[in-house]
Design a protein around this motif. Structure first.
Motif, PDB file in Angstrom:
ATOM      1  N   PHE A  56       0.556  -0.925   0.181  1.00 46.41           N
ATOM      2  CA  PHE A  56      -0.369   0.049   0.515  1.00 46.41           C
ATOM      3  C   PHE A  56       1.217   1.131  -0.074  1.00 46.41           C
ATOM      4  N   SER A  57       1.846   1.030  -0.538  1.00 45.44           N
ATOM      5  CA  SER A  57       2.799   2.116   0.007  1.00 45.44           C
ATOM      6  C   SER A  57       4.140   2.511  -1.084  1.00 45.44           C
ATOM      7  N   PHE A  58       4.038   3.886  -1.311  1.00 40.39           N
ATOM      8  CA  PHE A  58       5.020   3.895  -2.614  1.00 40.39           C
ATOM      9  C   PHE A  58       6.229   5.101  -2.012  1.00 40.39           C
ATOM     10  N   SER A  59       7.094   4.963  -2.979  1.00 43.74           N
ATOM     11  CA  SER A  59       8.298   6.039  -1.972  1.00 43.74           C
ATOM     12  C   SER A  59       8.765   6.751  -3.146  1.00 43.74           C
ATOM     13  N   GLY A  60       9.752   7.438  -3.017  1.00 42.40           N
ATOM     14  CA  GLY A  60      10.315   8.590  -4.487  1.00 42.40           C
ATOM     15  C   GLY A  60       9.783  10.124  -4.811  1.00 42.40           C
ATOM     16  N   LEU A  61       8.244   9.804  -4.133  1.00 39.83           N
ATOM     17  CA  LEU A  61       7.405  10.710  -4.733  1.00 39.83           C
ATOM     18  C   LEU A  61       7.666  12.908  -4.921  1.00 39.83           C
ATOM     19  N   HIS A  62       8.556  12.691  -3.938  1.00 42.10           N
ATOM     20  CA  HIS A  62       9.168  13.969  -3.045  1.00 42.10           C
ATOM     21  C   HIS A  62      10.128  14.163  -4.785  1.00 42.10           C
ATOM     22  N   MET A  63      10.917  12.917  -5.094  1.00 39.68           N
ATOM     23  CA  MET A  63      11.982  13.560  -6.353  1.00 39.68           C
ATOM     24  C   MET A  63      11.323  14.375  -7.075  1.00 39.68           C
ATOM     25  N   PRO A  64      12.557  14.690  -7.432  1.00 35.13           N
ATOM     26  CA  PRO A  64      12.462  15.776  -9.159  1.00 35.13           C
ATOM     27  C   PRO A  64      12.461  14.278 -10.130  1.00 35.13           C
ATOM     28  N   GLY A  65      11.542  14.766 -11.203  1.00 36.30           N
ATOM     29  CA  GLY A  65      11.699  14.025 -12.828  1.00 36.30           C
ATOM     30  C   GLY A  65      13.129  14.415 -13.807  1.00 36.30           C
ATOM     31  N   ASN A  66      13.273  13.843 -13.846  1.00 36.45           N
ATOM     32  CA  ASN A  66      14.647  13.731 -15.395  1.00 36.45           C
ATOM     33  C   ASN A  66      13.848  14.956 -16.492  1.00 36.45           C
ATOM     34  N   THR A  67      13.726  15.824 -16.745  1.00 37.94           N
ATOM     35  CA  THR A  67      12.956  16.735 -17.963  1.00 37.94           C
ATOM     36  C   THR A  67      13.867  16.332 -19.026  1.00 37.94           C
ATOM     37  N   SER A  68      15.179  15.855 -19.068  1.00 40.42           N
ATOM     38  CA  SER A  68      16.085  16.180 -20.359  1.00 40.42           C
ATOM     39  C   SER A  68      15.582  15.131 -21.507  1.00 40.42           C
ATOM     40  N   ASN A  69      14.612  15.662 -21.470  1.00 38.82           N
ATOM     41  CA  ASN A  69      14.231  15.326 -23.384  1.00 38.82           C
ATOM     42  C   ASN A  69      13.110  15.858 -23.592  1.00 38.82           C
ATOM     43  N   PRO A  70      12.480  15.499 -25.196  1.00 35.18           N
ATOM     44  CA  PRO A  70      12.399  16.702 -26.431  1.00 35.18           C
ATOM     45  C   PRO A  70      10.759  16.818 -25.547  1.00 35.18           C
ATOM     46  N   LEU A  71      10.563  16.543 -25.216  1.00 34.70           N
ATOM     47  CA  LEU A  71       8.975  17.420 -25.185  1.00 34.70           C
ATOM     48  C   LEU A  71       8.925  18.316 -23.212  1.00 34.70           C
ATOM     49  N   GLY A  72      10.883  18.235 -22.786  1.00 33.15           N
ATOM     50  CA  GLY A  72      11.138  18.913 -20.917  1.00 33.15           C
ATOM     51  C   GLY A  72       9.442  18.383 -20.442  1.00 33.15           C
ATOM     52  N   SER A  73       9.682  17.097 -20.058  1.00 36.97           N
ATOM     53  CA  SER A  73       8.695  16.896 -18.925  1.00 36.97           C
ATOM     54  C   SER A  73       8.665  15.469 -18.434  1.00 36.97           C
ATOM     55  N   LYS A  74       8.327  14.690 -17.320  1.00 40.74           N
ATOM     56  CA  LYS A  74       8.579  13.344 -17.096  1.00 40.74           C
ATOM     57  C   LYS A  74       7.121  13.533 -15.314  1.00 40.74           C
TER      58      LYS A  74
END
Length: 215
Positions: A56-74
């Motif tokens: 029932f648990s998930f860790s890491g949602l506080h970590m910024p995603g890598n946006t180094s891609n053509p769309l600039g989003s993660k």
């Protein structure tokens, strides 16, 4: 008597429609068992005696995603694939990171309505209504603002600020699904015939060929 039966039938039908997407669970929980070979609409339940808090648990949602891609989003999803305990509960969420001027391109969630909240930055968001009007309903959101994307409608997000932006969304399905419009149309496997797309979009076949190679 006939009128009463008709009214009761309509009420029953309305209730059926209200639960047509994901029915209420019939037990406390149904932790997904990805190893099961059972064919069900969703995922089979794990033996409740084997269930742990980690399901029932998930860790890491506080970590910024890598946006180094053509769309600039993660997109960082928290669906039943990441949290097995979401199985049959009809909810999920995502974190989205945007580089300056990054975008989440036009897409559809076939099984979920989405409500988005901006945590940082400024986002231009919107959705398009169905045929024949195809009306764009859009707004620029600031930190703390929310916006709703109705189930099944094409929608998008774009960072309109000079800094990074972050949003979090709740979705009304354990597995909302994503259909990115450009990828589905120009990147299908096998490809849609170029003459079909050329006529549909009223563009030259050479442009279609280029887009199909790109996607």
């Amino acid at each position: 008597m006939a009128n009463r039966i008709l009214v009761l039938s309509l009420v029953a039908f309305s209730c059926a429609l209200a639960t047509a997407f994901e029915p209420s669970p019939l037990q406390d929980f149904c932790v997904a068992d990805p190893t099961s070979s059972a064919r069900v609409n969703g995922l089979a339940c794990m033996d409740s005696k084997l269930v742990k808090a980690d399901h029932f648990s998930f860790s890491g949602l506080h970590m910024p995603g890598n946006t180094s891609n053509p769309l600039g989003s993660k997109v960082t999803p928290v669906t039943v694939a990441q949290v097995p305990g979401l199985n049959t509960l009809g909810i999920s969420m995502v974190r989205i990171d945007y580089a300056p001027w990054g975008v989440i391109p036009p897409h559809i969630h076939p099984r979920a309505t989405e409500i988005l909240t901006v945590l940082e930055g400024s986002l231009n968001v919107g959705f398009v209504t169905s045929n024949p009007d195809n009306r764009l309903i859009s707004k620029v959101l600031q930190k703390g603002d929310t916006f709703v994307f109705p189930v099944g409608l094409v929608h998008f997000q774009s960072n309109v600020g000079y800094g990074a932006a972050v949003s979090v969304s709740a979705l009304s399905s354990q597995n909302p699904g994503v259909i990115t419009v450009a990828n589905a149309v120009f990147g299908s496997n096998p490809p849609i015939a170029s003459d079909v797309l050329s006529k549909a979009f009223q563009i030259d076949k050479n442009v279609v060929d280029y887009l199909q190679v790109t996607f």
